[in-house]
Write an enzyme that holds these catalytic residues in place. Structure first.
Site, PDB file in Angstrom:
ATOM      1  N   ASP A   1       0.838  -1.193   0.000  1.00  0.00           N
ATOM      2  CA  ASP A   1       0.000   0.000   0.000  1.00  0.00           C
ATOM      3  C   ASP A   1       0.876   1.246   0.000  1.00  0.00           C
ATOM      4  O   ASP A   1       1.990   1.216  -0.533  1.00  0.00           O
ATOM      5  CB  ASP A   1      -0.927  -0.026   1.232  1.00  0.00           C
ATOM      6  CG  ASP A   1      -2.285   0.573   0.927  1.00  0.00           C
ATOM      7  OD1 ASP A   1      -2.358   1.798   0.777  1.00  0.00           O
ATOM      8  OD2 ASP A   1      -3.265  -0.191   0.845  1.00  0.00           O
TER       9      ASP A   1
ATOM     10  N   SER B   1     -11.056  -0.796  -0.967  1.00  0.00           N
ATOM     11  CA  SER B   1      -9.779  -0.751  -0.243  1.00  0.00           C
ATOM     12  C   SER B   1      -9.957  -1.144   1.220  1.00  0.00           C
ATOM     13  O   SER B   1      -9.011  -1.606   1.856  1.00  0.00           O
ATOM     14  CB  SER B   1      -9.188   0.665  -0.296  1.00  0.00           C
ATOM     15  OG  SER B   1      -8.693   0.946  -1.571  1.00  0.00           O
TER      16      SER B   1
ATOM     17  N   HIS C   1      -3.760   5.980   3.591  1.00  0.00           N
ATOM     18  CA  HIS C   1      -4.458   4.783   3.130  1.00  0.00           C
ATOM     19  C   HIS C   1      -3.874   3.499   3.710  1.00  0.00           C
ATOM     20  O   HIS C   1      -4.591   2.641   4.234  1.00  0.00           O
ATOM     21  CB  HIS C   1      -4.393   4.772   1.595  1.00  0.00           C
ATOM     22  CG  HIS C   1      -5.288   3.782   0.926  1.00  0.00           C
ATOM     23  ND1 HIS C   1      -4.887   2.507   0.607  1.00  0.00           N
ATOM     24  CD2 HIS C   1      -6.568   3.892   0.484  1.00  0.00           C
ATOM     25  CE1 HIS C   1      -5.860   1.881  -0.006  1.00  0.00           C
ATOM     26  NE2 HIS C   1      -6.905   2.697  -0.089  1.00  0.00           N
TER      27      HIS C   1
END
EC number: 3.4.14.10
Length: 1262
Positions: free
Chosen positions: A44, A449, A264
């Site tokens: 990520d 996600s 994220h």
């Protein structure tokens, strides 16, 4: 009411959902199977080791075992080695770095490097720090400086009314200071922190130190080892709160500073495995699991994934023997289940038993919008996003609970090759931990996600239990357990939820109960080159079709040959749909067996139909299918002339989250569709998604996609238009937003229009003069107003250099398969400031599907400063460049050198955006075009009517500067007169508009410009007719040769000889002046330079020159020749005055009184200085008569004149102009010195920090 609300317990379980997936009940049954013994690789943006919940597991182990940046965005070249002197070294920033005495370094050598903080700061952090630095460091000081300068200017204006030369200069000085300060405020640009980096070996291991305080005092900076050695990390400061760790490669020659590129990755890791010992209700799904953080989002590319990052990541996954991978990234792909990246992922999964879990994508609600690799790669478990009622209340604070649903934006299958696309679903939202630099502990995020790590954490629980009980499993058995035990929601279609919502406890029970050898196998299903049967276009469903389906067992990597030999599987095949016929049984052994499936869709109603042919082991049918053959059929509605090519729907009822799909056979000849939506409700405003997709072979869904998120007010109307392809089925999807409350009724209409151009792309060559294209109105009467707009000019480059080399230790695949890079170097000139878009046409738009590992280009200015970078999707990486010369370095990576060598002459293009668009003239017949008369305006075409148009060439004076042969102008042709028709001429293929492209592109290829006749050339031709005497020619040639050699030999004798022979020949005196002014010992010959300049000035009739310049027109027949001569004289005069002024100024600037000098000498020097000063002043004012002081030739003289007069504001004004003309490091240092003399230390400090960024020691590493 208030009392009831406060008494109701807070729905903590809805913040990070676990009930819906059975994870909570599983942990109640087996609290020890909480992920212990399981390692999850999180690929990520990177995980912050200091974020809440990221410290330890439930059994006290480090939560994050290693943190790695595989993109190269944090790499620092530390190949420069130095040794300390007196405990100090000079860093590459120029700062003195003090080595603490307690550092151990047996070799005594340090590797040093430099890194700009903004190169690896996350975008949001960079913006915050830039704002804070301006408010705290710049604004307070700058405001005071500006106020003081304004006050001084005002006081001087009040006190001095005279206009003497001295007052004029003082006024100019004060005015310059105010203007400069205002200019610095407007042009303010924060260079950010610049960190010196040191790497050394302490005799046991490599260590690194980053001068995070930027003051050279390394005793106050953290010394770190590779993170995996001791889980060490530090922070860049209390303002930034950006935690970082390091990795050291290539024997200390490369330092990787690892930070998170965005929030994220930490959020994803927190969902999967966050652990809060004091607040267990905040735990992630598998709090006992450990994490391997791998940053694959390149900070240089706004955290876009790259092939480099992904392939290196998979190498690390294999080396660390990871059990699970979570990959919450993905892109649309032109062809599924293919490409180098997918090959490496498959290798990790099939050969190393790593379970790869990925997001399906956020590009719904249309079908076939799954991303790669999550929804398109066989080895990857793709996860859709589900929202439960508890999540709606806890996370989104909705006023009321709605039924559970799939998020509207969750991507839907099937994949373009027929595979289901979405494997399972999981909760797609959570409030979880984010990095410390965000200055918040948690944050709400949603997307597939978030559903992917939720499912991944659930799988970690299952694996934890299996490992604790020593139950063998394979990637195939785990996937089968998940799919066969998932719960299907009745109101959610199969393409959205896949096999259903993951059920952790049931999947675990399934694996405990089903341990047969067959269950450990995988099965590859192929239908030709596809993985399923997908009948979408009208021709495919017009008649029954037979499909050969191959089924082949896939054995785990460690399977014994004897097991393969003895493998015999008796299968029962079933289909629950009458329109699909298949065999009833299949005997399978260790080979691919083929069966025939017949699909007869003729009796199906309009719309979407899905079924499966399932293969069951007859020994254990209750275990569910071993494999499935997915079959999708789309029956499209037809529109025709009788309905005016319209589809109308009235008073259609929509509940929250409800989706209505319409599949329509687009009429042949249609080029765009118009959608009108009208609200019938007078009390409810509603949010809707309008989405349309057409699929074309070997083109990603985004190539022919329309998406619009809109709010429809009460009784409101919305009209949109988008391009379509005639003769193919289109899916038009209208969806009520999942969180839009209350029911609503609407009317909507889809109307097709068609204006067809004979050419899908217009290629116009300027030499042809007139180009024709034909247009037909295919369906209805249409209003035409053809228009060609050119928006950019495109320059093609060839590499000036190509080098291939093996990469470092990070780039070796299993079995010692070395990866190589080819670096191609291109050069180009930017003729003026503007926006450019670099791209590599052969490789662009290819990422996962590319046969090469990766592509990455970085653009540098002439000082090797990095200006920008980009990779597979060029339209995301446009950048603004100033006028100048630039270098592009393109890196392409692959395992085979031979494949790279094929690209050594690879073309590269740079698209330059035009500051003003250009238009080509269009005429309705050839004769009008030939004569350049009446242009086409607008006309109405009846159905099926053909109309030719003729395009004329662009006038030569419109060709942009810098564009020439080999270049072309790029733009588009629009045909419709209506605004909606024009709007449909531009296709926003992705909802962010990144892939916006022209429906009818236009390329206008350039030819050489016409030959221009220079001024005075005709007169010269006439003069040349008068033949010169050969002896005279020889004498002049000999004179010019002597002048040329005079400058090379520095011979005064030659000068004196020529001066006697040609006393009035101006070029002789000019050459002498230039010779003296260019000497190494110039400072010793200043007086001679002044004399030489005076000689030049004296040989120019300034009165005659002034009279000529004052003339408005010159009627003489040889006016052009006279003009050339006068222009040269003026230029020579200005040049001589400036060189004289510079010499006088240098004399004054470098003349310093000596201590103890005799009084007479001092007086003489003072008189000499006054005389020189007077001469300098005269020269200065004389120069101002002839030219502007900001003329390039005059700048240095004006700058030195200001320094002599200690007018540093004027000096800085000229110095900044010099920097614009010639941005050298020396010129910047002059500006910094003047800023300090003016007391503007804040300006000087910021400019000093820019120097190591603008003038790096070498090109940055890839």
């Amino acid at each position: 009411m208030a009392t009831a609300a406060t008494e109701e317990p807070f729905p903590f379980h809805g913040l990070l959902p676990k009930k819906e997936t059975g994870a909570s009940s599983f942990l109640c049954r087996y609290p020890e199977y909480d992920g212990r013994g399981v390692l999850i690789a999180v690929l990520d943006t990177g995980v912050d080791p200091g974020a809440p919940g990221m410290q330890v597991t439930t059994d006290g182990k480090p939560k994050i075992i290693d943190i790695i940046d595989t993109t190269g965005s944090g790499d620092v070249n530390t190949a420069t080695e130095v040794e300390p002197k007196d405990g100090e070294i000079i860093g590459l920033s120029g700062r003195v770095l003090k080595i603490p005495a307690n550092w151990t370094n047996p070799l005594g050598k340090y590797h040093i490097g430099i890194k700009n903080g903004y190169d690896f700061y996350p975008k949001a952090l960079k913006e915050r720090i830039q704002k804070e630095r301006k408010e705290k460091i710049w604004d307070p000081i700058h405001r005071v400086a500006l106020a003081e300068a304004c006050r001084k200017q005002e006081e001087f204006d009040i006190a001095n009314n005279g206009s003497s030369q001295a007052n004029k200069l003082i006024k100019e000085e004060l005015q310059s200071q105010v203007e400069l300060l205002n200019s610095f405020e407007k042009k303010y640009s924060d260079p950010g922190p610049v960190y010196d980096c040191l790497v050394w070996h302490d005799g046991e291991t490599w260590r690194a130190c980053v001068d995070s305080n930027e003051n050279g005092d390394l005793s106050k900076c953290a010394v770190l080892r590779n993170y995996k050695e001791a889980q060490e990390y530090s922070s860049f400061g209390t303002a930034e709160m950006l935690n970082y760790s390091v990795n050291i490669y290539d024997d200390g020659n490369l330092l990787s500073i690892v930070t998170s590129g965005g929030a994220h990755g930490t959020h994803v890791a927190s969902i999967a495995a966050g652990h809060f010992p004091e607040e267990p209700e905040r735990n992630g799904v598998a709090p006992g699991a450990q994490i391997l953080s791998i940053k694959i989002g390149d900070t240089r590319l706004s955290t876009m994934e790259t092939g480099t990052g992904l392939i290196r990541a998979m190498i690390e996954v294999i080396n660390h023997k990871c059990d699970l991978v979570n990959y919450s990234y993905g892109e649309a792909t032109h062809w599924p289940n293919s490409g180098r990246i997918c090959e490496v992922i498959n290798e990790a999964v099939w050969k190393h038993n790593t379970i790869y879990v990925s997001s399906a994508g956020n590009n719904g609600p249309c079908l076939s919008t799954v991303g790669c690799p999550g929804g398109t790669t066989s080895s990857v478990i793709g996860v859709g996003a589900y929202v439960s009622p508890d999540m709606m209340v806890a996370e989104y604070s909705l006023r009321e609970k709605l039924p559970a649903n799939q998020y509207t934006w969750s991507s839907r299958g099937p994949s373009a090759d027929g595979a289901l696309g979405v494997s399972i679903s999981a909760p797609g939202g959570a409030i979880a931990s984010v990095p410390n630099w965000t200055l918040r502990g948690t944050q709400l995020m949603n997307g597939t996600s978030m559903s992917s790590p939720n499912a991944c954490g659930g799988i970690a629980l299952v694996l934890s239990g299996l490992k604790a009980n020593n139950v063998d499993y394979t990637v195939h058995s785990v996937r089968r357990a998940l799919e066969n035990t998932a719960i299907k929601a009745d109101n959610i279609e199969v393409f959205a939820q896949g096999h259903g919502i993951i059920q952790v406890d049931k999947a675990y029970d399934y694996l405990i109960q089903n341990t047969s050898f067959a269950n450990r196998l995988g099965f590859t299903v192929t239908v030709g080159n596809n993985r399923g049967i997908y009948l979408r276009d009208p021709v495919q469903v017009a008649a029954p079709s037979d499909h050969g389906v191959g089924i082949e067992p896939v054995f785990p990597e460690n399977t014994e040959n004897s097991e393969k030999i003895s493998f015999q599987l008796h299968l029962a095949l079933t289909s629950n749909s009458s329109w699909v016929q298949c065999p009833s049984h299949l005997e399978l052994m260790n080979q691919c067996r083929h069966i025939n499936i017949r699909v007869d869709p003729r009796g199906l109603r309009e719309g979407l139909h899905y079924t499966e042919v399932c293969g069951y082991d007859i020994a254990s049918p209750n275990a569910g299918p071993l494999f499935r053959v997915p079959i999708t059929a789309v029956i499209a509605a037809k529109v025709n002339e009788s309905s005016h090519y319209d589809l109308a729907f009235t008073d259609v009822h929509f509940k929250p989250g409800q989706i209505r799909r319409h599949f329509v056979e687009v009429p042949e000849g249609a080029t765009w569709a118009e959608v009108t939506v009208c609200s019938c409700s007078s009390e409810v405003s509603a949010k809707f998604v309008l989405h349309a997709v057409q699929l074309v072979k070997q083109r990603a869904y985004r190539s022919h996609e329309f998406y619009k998120f809109c709010s429809l007010p009460e009784k409101g109307t919305l009209i949109e238009a988008f391009p379509v392809l005639g003769g193919k089925a289109i899916e038009f999807c209208i969806a009520r937003w999942w969180a839009s409350l209350s029911d609503v009724n609407i009317d909507y209409t889809i109307s097709f229009h068609g204006i067809v151009c004979t050419a899908p792309q217009l290629n116009i060559h300027a030499s042809e003069g007139i180009n024709r294209f034909d247009v037909q109105s295919s369906l209805k009467y249409e209003d035409l107003a053809p228009c060609i707009t050119l928006k950019s000019w495109v320059q093609t480059l060839r590499p000036v250099n190509a080098k291939t080399r093996p990469l470092g230790s990070r780039d070796v695949l299993p079995n010692n398969r070395q990866l190589y890079e080819m670096v191609l170097t291109y050069s180009f000139h930017q003729p003026k400031s503007g926006e450019v878009t670099p791209s590599c046409p052969l490789l662009c738009e290819l990422l996962y599907e590319s046969e090469f590992d990766s592509q990455l280009w970085i653009i540098f200015d002439q000082n090797k400063r990095q200006m920008g970078s980009g990779d597979a999707y060029p339209h995301q990486y446009s950048l603004k460049l100033e006028k100048g010369d630039y270098t592009i370095r393109l890196q392409i990576r692959h395992e085979q050198i031979s494949d790279l060598d094929r690209l050594k002459d690879l073309p590269f293009i740079v698209s330059h955006r035009l500051s003003n668009t250009l238009s080509l003239d269009i005429h309705e017949n050839h004769s009008l075009a030939l004569l350049g008369k009446k242009k086409s305006s607008s006309l109405t075409l009846p159905p099926k009517y053909n109309q030719p148009f003729f395009v004329t060439s662009l006038p030569d004076d419109k060709i942009p500067k810098g564009a020439g042969p080999g270049c072309y102008l790029a733009g588009s042709l629009t045909l419709s007169k209506t605004e909606l028709g024009k709007k449909a001429g531009q296709s926003a293929a992705k909802r962010q508009g990144k892939f916006k492209k022209d429906v009818i592109p236009v390329h206008y290829y350039l030819i050489p410009p016409p030959t221009k006749i220079k001024n005075g050339s005709k007169d010269k031709e006439k003069d040349s007719e008068k033949e010169k005497d050969l002896k005279e020619e020889f004498t002049e040639a000999l004179r010019d040769l002597k002048i040329q050699w005079m400058t090379k030999l520095d011979s005064t004798d030659i000068y004196n000889e020529l001066k006697e022979t040609y006393p009035a020949y101006l070029p002789l005196y000019v050459a002498r002046l230039h010779q003296l002014d260019a000497e190494k010992e110039r400072m010793k010959r200043l007086n001679e330079i002044v004399d030489a300049a005076n000689a030049v000035i004296s040989h120019i009739d300034q009165t005659a020159l002034a009279v000529y310049i004052a003339m408005k027109t010159d009627p003489r027949p040889d006016a052009a020749t006279i003009k050339n001569d006068m222009d040269k004289q003026k230029s020579t005069l200005i040049d001589a005055l400036c060189r004289k002024g510079c010499a006088l100024a240098d004399h004054l600037l470098h003349t310093q009184p000596h201590d103890g000098a005799a009084a007479g000498d001092a007086e003489a020097k003072e008189e000499e200085g006054e005389s020189t000063m007077e001469s300098l002043s005269e020269t200065y004012w004389e120069t101002t008569k002839w030219t502007d002081l900001f003329d390039t030739k005059v700048l240095i003289f004006a700058y030195k004149h200001a320094l002599v007069n200690k007018m540093y504001g004027r000096g800085l004004k000229f110095a900044t102009k010099l920097v614009e003309e010639k941005p050298t490091k020396e010129n910047w240092k002059n500006c910094i010195q003047l800023m300090k003399l003016l007391g503007w230390t804040h300006c000087a400090s910021f400019t000093e920090n820019w120097l190591p960024i603008m003038y790096p020691p070498d090109y940055c590493v890839f």
